[in-house]
Write a protein that holds these residues in place. Structure first.
Motif, PDB file in Angstrom:
ATOM      1  N   UNK A 253       0.829  -1.207   0.000  1.00 30.84           N
ATOM      2  CA  UNK A 253       0.000   0.000   0.000  1.00 30.84           C
ATOM      3  C   UNK A 253       0.864   1.257   0.000  1.00 30.84           C
ATOM      4  N   UNK A 254       1.945   1.239   0.774  1.00 28.61           N
ATOM      5  CA  UNK A 254       2.842   2.394   0.809  1.00 28.61           C
ATOM      6  C   UNK A 254       3.428   2.656  -0.578  1.00 28.61           C
ATOM      7  N   UNK A 255       3.818   1.576  -1.263  1.00 29.00           N
ATOM      8  CA  UNK A 255       4.375   1.718  -2.611  1.00 29.00           C
ATOM      9  C   UNK A 255       3.331   2.280  -3.573  1.00 29.00           C
ATOM     10  N   UNK A 256       2.078   1.798  -3.447  1.00 31.93           N
ATOM     11  CA  UNK A 256       1.009   2.290  -4.326  1.00 31.93           C
ATOM     12  C   UNK A 256       0.718   3.765  -4.078  1.00 31.93           C
ATOM     13  N   UNK A 257       0.716   4.176  -2.812  1.00 33.55           N
ATOM     14  CA  UNK A 257       0.451   5.575  -2.496  1.00 33.55           C
ATOM     15  C   UNK A 257       1.506   6.493  -3.112  1.00 33.55           C
ATOM     16  N   UNK A 258       2.755   6.030  -3.081  1.00 34.61           N
ATOM     17  CA  UNK A 258       3.845   6.850  -3.620  1.00 34.61           C
ATOM     18  C   UNK A 258       3.842   6.830  -5.146  1.00 34.61           C
ATOM     19  N   UNK A 259       3.735   5.633  -5.748  1.00 39.51           N
ATOM     20  CA  UNK A 259       3.861   5.510  -7.202  1.00 39.51           C
ATOM     21  C   UNK A 259       2.612   5.926  -7.957  1.00 39.51           C
ATOM     22  N   UNK A 260       1.448   5.615  -7.407  1.00 43.79           N
ATOM     23  CA  UNK A 260       0.215   5.793  -8.167  1.00 43.79           C
ATOM     24  C   UNK A 260      -0.630   6.975  -7.696  1.00 43.79           C
ATOM     25  N   UNK A 261      -0.540   7.295  -6.420  1.00 51.78           N
ATOM     26  CA  UNK A 261      -1.384   8.368  -5.888  1.00 51.78           C
ATOM     27  C   UNK A 261      -0.616   9.664  -5.668  1.00 51.78           C
ATOM     28  N   UNK A 262       0.680   9.653  -5.994  1.00 48.27           N
ATOM     29  CA  UNK A 262       1.457  10.879  -5.902  1.00 48.27           C
ATOM     30  C   UNK A 262       1.831  11.293  -4.500  1.00 48.27           C
ATOM     31  N   UNK A 263       1.707  10.357  -3.548  1.00 40.57           N
ATOM     32  CA  UNK A 263       2.085  10.691  -2.172  1.00 40.57           C
ATOM     33  C   UNK A 263       3.607  10.792  -2.063  1.00 40.57           C
ATOM     34  N   UNK A 264       4.058  11.586  -1.112  1.00 41.52           N
ATOM     35  CA  UNK A 264       5.483  11.725  -0.848  1.00 41.52           C
ATOM     36  C   UNK A 264       5.877  10.733   0.240  1.00 41.52           C
ATOM     37  N   UNK A 265       6.896   9.914  -0.054  1.00 40.82           N
ATOM     38  CA  UNK A 265       7.363   8.962   0.949  1.00 40.82           C
ATOM     39  C   UNK A 265       7.816   9.694   2.207  1.00 40.82           C
ATOM     40  N   UNK A 266       8.455  10.836   2.028  1.00 37.80           N
ATOM     41  CA  UNK A 266       8.925  11.611   3.184  1.00 37.80           C
ATOM     42  C   UNK A 266       7.744  12.125   4.007  1.00 37.80           C
ATOM     43  N   UNK A 267       6.714  12.624   3.332  1.00 36.97           N
ATOM     44  CA  UNK A 267       5.553  13.146   4.043  1.00 36.97           C
ATOM     45  C   UNK A 267       4.799  12.030   4.776  1.00 36.97           C
ATOM     46  N   UNK A 268       4.704  10.861   4.137  1.00 30.95           N
ATOM     47  CA  UNK A 268       4.075   9.735   4.807  1.00 30.95           C
ATOM     48  C   UNK A 268       4.832   9.368   6.081  1.00 30.95           C
ATOM     49  N   UNK A 269       6.158   9.353   5.986  1.00 31.52           N
ATOM     50  CA  UNK A 269       6.971   9.030   7.152  1.00 31.52           C
ATOM     51  C   UNK A 269       6.805  10.084   8.244  1.00 31.52           C
ATOM     52  N   UNK A 270       6.750  11.348   7.854  1.00 34.34           N
ATOM     53  CA  UNK A 270       6.566  12.420   8.844  1.00 34.34           C
ATOM     54  C   UNK A 270       5.214  12.298   9.541  1.00 34.34           C
TER      55      UNK A 270
END
Length: 203
Positions: free
Chosen positions: A89-106
């Protein structure tokens, strides 16, 4: 001082509310965390029976020396507020939904910080203590792969061969607990580690 964001309120276990945008230690309720984690199944439900994050957390805590047991028990406590964002899900949010991995971690770290401060733990943990908790978590993961992960789930959630060599399985078999039993086990564990005034329900 961090400026407050417009609130984003989320319903938790036992009917409590949590502001995801402004996580506050005052709002942390450890009985709610126990109930929430007991309801969440590890690996997005890809287990032979319901196997909860609460039971996983107790196992991690019990692999650590006494001074780190509370940190081990709470290492996934934020999932009671935001759910378990699995690796796919984390990979999908970053690759497909344009989420920032850094922002998710924060975002994740902000929830964790509130829980740690409510428990009187330092935040962040020292690098040495964080590595010790991670090592315990990794050994439990290897054991979960062997004992509770459903067939076909390993490519998505399982540890690599190198991981299993570095962090071998524990010398016992994990037997999944029903959610109510896992909740009570988690609660008893946290009650043994926290002073009574930390266990009072949040206002």
């Amino acid at each position: 001082m961090r400026r407050p964001h417009p609130p984003i309120r989320s319903a938790l276990a036992r009917g409590r509310m949590w502001d995801l945008a402004n996580p506050n230690p005052v709002d942390v309720d450890f009985r709610t965390i126990a109930a929430g984690l007991a309801a969440i199944c590890r690996f997005n439900g890809s287990t032979v029976l319901h196997y909860s994050v609460a039971q996983h957390s107790v196992l991690v805590a019990r692999q650590l020396p006494p001074r780190l047991r509370l940190a081990g028990l709470l290492h996934d406590a934020h999932e009671a507020m935001m759910g378990d964002i699995t690796r796919p899900m984390r990979e999908a949010l970053v690759r497909l939904a344009g989420a920032s991995a850094r922002k998710l971690a924060e975002f994740e770290m902000a929830q964790m910080e509130a829980v740690h401060r409510a428990a009187g733990l330092p935040w962040p943990l020292t690098p040495e203590d964080a590595m010790a908790v991670l090592a315990a978590d990794n050994r439990v993961l290897t054991t979960e792969w062997r004992d509770v992960m459903a067939e076909g789930a390993a490519p998505h959630y399982g540890p690599s061969r190198e991981h299993r060599k570095t962090w071998p399985a524990l010398p016992f078999t994990i037997r999944p607990q029903p959610a109510m039993q896992a909740e009570e086990s988690y609660w008893q564990e946290i009650a043994s580690l926290l002073p009574p005034h930390h266990l009072k329900p949040a206002a």
